[in-house]
Design a protein around this motif. Structure first.
Motif, PDB file in Angstrom:
ATOM      1  N   UNK A 432       0.846  -1.186   0.000  1.00 45.13           N
ATOM      2  CA  UNK A 432       0.000   0.000   0.000  1.00 45.13           C
ATOM      3  C   UNK A 432       0.886   1.242   0.000  1.00 45.13           C
ATOM      4  N   UNK A 433       0.623   2.158  -0.899  1.00 47.32           N
ATOM      5  CA  UNK A 433       1.425   3.370  -1.024  1.00 47.32           C
ATOM      6  C   UNK A 433       0.787   4.497  -0.215  1.00 47.32           C
ATOM      7  N   UNK A 434       1.409   4.915   0.903  1.00 45.17           N
ATOM      8  CA  UNK A 434       0.813   5.968   1.743  1.00 45.17           C
ATOM      9  C   UNK A 434       0.718   7.317   1.041  1.00 45.17           C
ATOM     10  N   UNK A 435       1.518   7.518  -0.001  1.00 50.19           N
ATOM     11  CA  UNK A 435       1.515   8.812  -0.688  1.00 50.19           C
ATOM     12  C   UNK A 435       0.365   8.910  -1.684  1.00 50.19           C
ATOM     13  N   UNK A 436       0.143   7.849  -2.462  1.00 49.19           N
ATOM     14  CA  UNK A 436      -0.851   7.902  -3.537  1.00 49.19           C
ATOM     15  C   UNK A 436      -2.136   7.145  -3.220  1.00 49.19           C
ATOM     16  N   UNK A 438      -2.342   3.960  -3.643  1.00 51.37           N
ATOM     17  CA  UNK A 438      -2.358   2.850  -4.589  1.00 51.37           C
ATOM     18  C   UNK A 438      -2.081   1.539  -3.882  1.00 51.37           C
ATOM     19  N   UNK A 439      -2.784   0.499  -4.288  1.00 51.17           N
ATOM     20  CA  UNK A 439      -2.509  -0.855  -3.809  1.00 51.17           C
ATOM     21  C   UNK A 439      -1.875  -1.680  -4.924  1.00 51.17           C
ATOM     22  N   UNK A 440      -0.811  -2.410  -4.580  1.00 48.60           N
ATOM     23  CA  UNK A 440      -0.124  -3.269  -5.542  1.00 48.60           C
ATOM     24  C   UNK A 440      -0.061  -4.677  -4.989  1.00 48.60           C
ATOM     25  N   UNK A 441      -0.560  -5.685  -5.711  1.00 48.91           N
ATOM     26  CA  UNK A 441      -0.497  -7.054  -5.192  1.00 48.91           C
ATOM     27  C   UNK A 441       0.911  -7.621  -5.281  1.00 48.91           C
ATOM     28  N   UNK A 442       1.325  -8.335  -4.252  1.00 45.96           N
ATOM     29  CA  UNK A 442       2.551  -9.125  -4.319  1.00 45.96           C
ATOM     30  C   UNK A 442       2.212 -10.529  -4.800  1.00 45.96           C
ATOM     31  N   UNK A 443       1.343 -11.211  -4.081  1.00 54.09           N
ATOM     32  CA  UNK A 443       0.823 -12.475  -4.581  1.00 54.09           C
ATOM     33  C   UNK A 443      -0.471 -12.823  -3.862  1.00 54.09           C
ATOM     34  N   UNK A 444      -1.277 -13.651  -4.550  1.00 56.64           N
ATOM     35  CA  UNK A 444      -2.529 -14.184  -4.019  1.00 56.64           C
ATOM     36  C   UNK A 444      -2.300 -15.640  -3.634  1.00 56.64           C
ATOM     37  N   UNK A 445      -2.992 -16.091  -2.594  1.00 61.79           N
ATOM     38  CA  UNK A 445      -2.764 -17.462  -2.158  1.00 61.79           C
ATOM     39  C   UNK A 445      -3.986 -18.003  -1.432  1.00 61.79           C
TER      40      UNK A 445
END
Length: 501
Positions: A432-436, A438-445
Motif C-alpha cells: 500500500x502506497x501511503x503517498x498515492x 495505490x494498492x499493488x499485489x505481491x501475490x494471491x494465495x
C-alpha cells in the motif's frame, strides 16, 4: 514433541523411516501447492479488479545501505508472478493427546526459517516440507526459552533469553544468548541478574539496537557488544521504579514501571509509566517521557520515530502517542473506543515490549486497522494517521469478504495482509502506497484447512522476508481424544510462484 536431549530420531532406523515418510509427505505437499495455484489462478481475475485503473509505478529505490550491525530493515521486491504457492512447511506428528508446548519466536533469512521450541532453537531449510529430524541446525539452550526479540541484524543474528536449568519452568530466567540464524552458531551467552517480586521473578526482556544487545530484568538494564559479547554498561532502576521492558530497532527505549506515591496503592492511579531514550553504546539517558498516571499498559510500536501505544481504559489500547526526538509529545491518535485497533502482544510469559504486529510506522504516519464491519460480507480498512498532527491521512479498503491487516513497512511502502473471510476468494500479500493510496499485489494465495489456524493473527507470528510470507504458531497442542497420530502444522511459508528458489 521430540525436542530436548538427542532423541532416537537420529538413529539410522528412525532416519530411514523419516526418509520414507518425507517422500510420502512431499507428494502431499506438491498436491497442496498445486491446489493453491489452482485456487489463486481461478480467482486472480476477480482480485485484480481491485487494482484496475491504478497507475503503474516503478519499484521504490532501496534506502541507503545498512551497516552489518544494524537491525535489519529490508525492502521487499515484487515477485514476477502474483500466484502464491506453498514454499515451506514445518509440522510434527508425535504430540501426545492433551500435550501443549509453547513455541516462542520465529525468524527468517533468505535460506532459513528459525523457530523456538521449548529449550531449543531450530533452523529449517526454506523450500522443504520439514519435520523433526530435518533441521539444518539445532541449538540447545541452558533451559526453556523465556524471552526473545523479533529483531534480526543485517547479518542474520538475534538474541533470546533462557532459564538457568534444563526443562525446569520454575528456574530463573537468567541467560541471554546471541545466535547466528544461518548456521545456529552461538556467538556468545551471559548470565543476567534476577530481580524478585512477591513470590516470583520480574519478567526480563531483550532487544537489539545498533551493535548492541540490551536486556532488562526489573532491577535494572544492561547491554552487550554484538561482536565481542563484552558488557557495555549496566544501570540500576530508579527508586520506586522497575525496568520492565526494552524496545529496539533504529533506537533504544526502555520502559519504567513506577509507583505514584500520591495515589492509593490499590488503585490504577498508583501506576506510573515512564519511557526513556537510551544511548545503546553508553547507557546514557537521552530523554524521559512520563505518561499520564493511571495508564494500565504501555507498549512501543516504534522507537524511531518514537510511538507509544497506551491502554487508558478498561480494555485494549486506547491511544497512540507520537513523540519527537527529545521525548516530548507531538500528537495523540485516539482509537475511538475500539473503532480502530491498536494491537500489541500481551503475553505475560514473554515480555516483548515492541511486538505490536498490526501497528506499522513509516512515511510520517502510523497505520492501524479498523474494527470489522461484520455482516454477511465482512470487511474493514487500514487507516494512516499523521505523526505530527494525529489527523487521519490515508484509508485503504479491504473490500467485501476480506479483512486487511498492516504488517510492516518496506521502505516507504506499507505491506499488508488481506485475509479471505469467505474462503473462496484468495488471500493476498499487498503493498500500500501511503503517498498515492495505490494498492499493488505481491501475490494471491489459498491455504489448506489444516493451516487456517495461522490466519488467527493473535495466535501466530507473521514474518515477510525475502519475498516470502511466513506464519508460525505461538504454541502447539496434541490431538484431542485417543485417536492415532495426526499432523500438527507449526509453520507455513508462501512465496510467489516464479520466485521460488
Amino acid at each position: 514433541m521430540s525436542f530436548g536431549p538427542p532423541p532416537s530420531m537420529y538413529t539410522q532406523s528412525a532416519m530411514a523411516a523419516d526418509d520414507r515418510r518425507r517422500k510420502r509427505r512431499r507428494n502431499r505437499l506438491m498436491a497442496l501447492a498445486a491446489a493453491a495455484v489452482v485456487v489463486a489462478a481461478a480467482v486472480v481475475g476477480v482480485a485484480v479488479l481491485r487494482d484496475q485503473g491504478a497507475p503503474a509505478r516503478a519499484e521504490k529505490a532501496s534506502p541507503a545501505a545498512q551497516d552489518r550491525l544494524d537491525v535489519r530493515e529490508t525492502v521487499e521486491k515484487r515477485p514476477a508472478s502474483t500466484t502464491g504457492v506453498m514454499d515451506f512447511r514445518f509440522s510434527v506428528d508425535d504430540m501426545a493427546p492433551g500435550e501443549h508446548e509453547d513455541l516462542p519466536g520465529m525468524w527468517a533469512t533468505d535460506k532459513i526459517l528459525a523457530k523456538g521450541i521449548k529449550s531449543t532453537l531450530v533452523g529449517l531449510r526454506i523450500g522443504t516440507d520439514a519435520s523433526p529430524g530435518d533441521e539444518v541446525w539445532r541449538l540447545r539452550l541452558t533451559g526453556l526459552i523465556c524471552g526473545y526479540t523479533r529483531h534480526v541484524t543485517v547479518e542474520h543474528r538475534t538474541a533470546v533469553l533462557s532459564r538457568g536449568r534444563a526443562e525446569d519452568p520454575q528456574a530463573p530466567c537468567d541467560h541471554v544468548t546471541y545466535v547466528d540464524l544461518d548456521d545456529g552458531r552461538k556467538i556468545w551467552d551471559h548470565a543476567i541478574p534476577v530481580s524478585r517480586i512477591g513470590g516470583g521473578q520480574d519478567t526480563p526482556s531483550v532487544t537489539l539496537a545498533h551493535a548492541t544487545v540490551a536486556v532488562t530484568w526489573g532491577g535494572g538494564a544492561e547491554a552487550y557488544d554484538m561482536d565481542l559479547g563484552k558488557k557495555l554498561w549496566r544501570t540500576k532502576a530508579p527508586a520506586r521504579c522497575r525496568d520492565m521492558g526494552v524496545a529496539g530497532g533504529r533506537a533504544l527505549l526502555d520502559r519504567l514501571d513506577c509507583s505514584n506515591p500520591s495515589a492509593n496503592a490499590t488503585s490504577w492511579d498508583s501506576a506510573l509509566y515512564k519511557v526513556r531514550g537510551i544511548d545503546p553504546r553508553t547507557g546514557r539517558v537521552l530523554w524521559t517521557y512520563s505518561a499520564t498516571p493511571g495508564i494500565r499498559d504501555l507498549r512501543v510500536p516504534s522507537t524511531e520515530p518514537p510511538v507509544l501505544a497506551v491502554a487508558a481504559g478498561d480494555t485494549g489500547y486506547t491511544e497512540l502517542l507520537s513523540l519527537d526526538d527529545h521525548g516530548s509529545s507531538r500528537a495523540t491518535v485516539r482509537l475511538k473506543s475500539g473503532n480502530y485497533l491498536g494491537e500489541c502482544s500481551e503475553d505475560i510469559d514473554y515480555l516483548v515490549l515492541d511486538d505490536c504486529p498490526t501497528i506499522a510506522v513509516g512515511a510520517g504516519q502510523v497505520f492501524v486497522r479498523a474494527k470489522d464491519e461484520g455482516g454477511a460480507h465482512n470487511s474493514n480498512w487500514v487507516i494512516g494517521f499523521d505523526l505530527a498532527s494525529g489527523a487521519s491521512v490515508r484509508k485503504f479498503e479491504s473490500g467485501p469478504d476480506a479483512l486487511l491487516y498492516p504488517i510492516r513497512m518496506s521502505g516507504d511502502q506499507l505491506l499488508a495482509l488481506r485475509l479471505s473471510e469467505d474462503h473462496i476468494s484468495p488471500s493476498a500479500l499487498v503493498s500500500l502506497d501511503p503517498r498515492t493510496g495505490t494498492e499493488t499485489p505481491y501475490f494471491y494465495f489459498g491455504v489448506a484447512s489444516e493451516a487456517e489456524k495461522f490466519t488467527v493473527l493473535d495466535a501466530s507470528d507473521v514474518v515477510v522476508q525475502n519475498g516470502r510470507l511466513f506464519f508460525g504458531s505461538h504454541s502447539a497442542n496434541g490431538p484431542s481424544g485417543k485417536q492415532g497420530k495426526e499432523w500438527t502444522w507449526l509453520a507455513l511459508g508462501i512465496g510467489g510462484n516464479a520466485a521460488k528458489s
